[in-house]
Design an enzyme around this catalytic site. Sequence first.
Site, PDB file in Angstrom:
ATOM      1  N   ASP A  16       0.858  -1.184   0.000  1.00 16.51           N
ATOM      2  CA  ASP A  16       0.000   0.000   0.000  1.00 16.51           C
ATOM      3  C   ASP A  16       0.899   1.240   0.000  1.00 16.51           C
ATOM      4  OD1 ASP A  16      -2.247  -1.694   0.367  1.00 16.51           O
ATOM      5  OD2 ASP A  16      -1.995  -1.629   2.541  1.00 16.51           O
ATOM      6  N   ARG A  31      -1.339  -2.978  -4.119  1.00 18.57           N
ATOM      7  CA  ARG A  31      -2.648  -2.977  -3.463  1.00 18.57           C
ATOM      8  C   ARG A  31      -3.184  -1.537  -3.403  1.00 18.57           C
ATOM      9  NH1 ARG A  31      -7.042  -6.420  -2.564  1.00 18.57           N
ATOM     10  NH2 ARG A  31      -7.823  -6.169  -0.480  1.00 18.57           N
ATOM     11  N   ARG A  48     -12.891   1.121  -6.486  1.00 23.52           N
ATOM     12  CA  ARG A  48     -12.491   1.725  -5.205  1.00 23.52           C
ATOM     13  C   ARG A  48     -11.960   3.147  -5.373  1.00 23.52           C
ATOM     14  NH1 ARG A  48      -9.675  -2.927  -1.385  1.00 23.52           N
ATOM     15  NH2 ARG A  48     -11.520  -4.233  -1.243  1.00 23.52           N
ATOM     16  N   LYS A 102     -13.753   3.421  -2.254  1.00 27.31           N
ATOM     17  CA  LYS A 102     -14.652   2.541  -1.510  1.00 27.31           C
ATOM     18  C   LYS A 102     -14.656   3.018  -0.062  1.00 27.31           C
ATOM     19  CE  LYS A 102     -15.519  -2.210  -0.058  1.00 27.31           C
ATOM     20  NZ  LYS A 102     -15.274  -3.650  -0.313  1.00 27.31           N
TER      21      LYS A 102
END
Length: 381
Positions: free
Chosen positions: A179, A201, A261, A264
């Site tokens: 991330d 990710r 997303r 999201k």
Amino acid sequence: MITPTYMLVGIYTLLGQAAAVGVVGTAPGFAASTTGGGSATPGYPADIAELTTWLTDDVARVIVLNKEYNFIGSEGSVTETGCRPASNTCPDNGGQDAINHADWCTNGNAGTGSTDIEVTYDAAGVTPINLGSNKSIIGVGSAGVIKGKGLRIANGAENVIIQNIHITDLNPQYIWGGDAITVAGSDLVWIDHCKISLIGRQMFVAGTTASNRLTISNTEFDGVTTNSATCDGHHYWAIYLLGSNDLVTMKGNYIHHTSGRSPKMGGNTLLHAVNNYFYANTGHAFDIETGAYVVAEGNVFQNVVTPLLAKVGSLFASPSTAANTVCNTYLGHDCQVNTFGSSGTFVGTDTGFLSDFSGKTIATAAAASADIATSAGVGLI
Ligand SMILES: *[C@@H]1O[C@H](CO)[C@@H](O)[C@H](O)[C@H]1NC(C)=O
């Protein structure tokens, strides 16, 4: 007295350098009072080791990046069993395989038809740097790059500014490859004029613990990728907001070539999404799950297939100039309409939660404009 020109040039050069190494401006919206490293003397980390030390210690710091800090290879690589999830319908041709993080490959999340495969990934990408409190991380021009490692503001670390930094190349071929920026258990985080690209990710995630006041502004989320979970060159895992007590302002961001997303949301999150530009999204932008409350105004949706996937939570989508006057009482201005080009529908008329904005620092709103594409990202301040 006449001051020689060469002296003035010298003075201006010094002033110019001094001006270039401070945080520019203050956060619009909820994180307005973020001060980061404040007036600490700016420092230029020599290498990734010094950068890591300065980011993680408990000293207030202004950390200036005038070059690329490349973490790839610094912690070796890992080869182990991962999987080819059901979503990878284009194996070895632009899809994303997965690392078995949190048993994702084996607990059903990888989908029916998922198969075990061997994966090899860079170890640095999967473990972010855990920041201490009171940090400003500032890039010079477009030179400030962090490659192969993410930043995490968590477990009580707070008051952090990340401005004009490009974070890139975190195992983009793998779901769970890393991330870019994580906030979880924090307060007062301002991300401004950053660029995020080629991430395995999440480009940004606010984890389940409280992130409190957070502003993401003028940042480019560049979803162009050679490894897409949707097999179409667009990044699926863009922005995930699921904190338990989060006030999030997203203003002036350019979110492009994503496929899901974007964002999201769930948990308990109040989002003010204002003057963002959503462009070339082959999947969904907003996915508003239970506990998410959204005012979206003055945004541009251009070539966004599904602006709103689900609206389980609440959304005020600024439907019309007449309806938008309702914002004034709580946000201090009439909301601005969103604009749409070659995009799906975006409908939400919930107003019961607008009082949650009362007493907060609220970002101003301008008319929706695609000019955001040239004002968001690095090298522009
Ligand atoms: C951060 O700065 C604030 C304000 O100066 C101070 O109260 C706090 O102790 C600092 N935090 C750390 C971990 O140094």
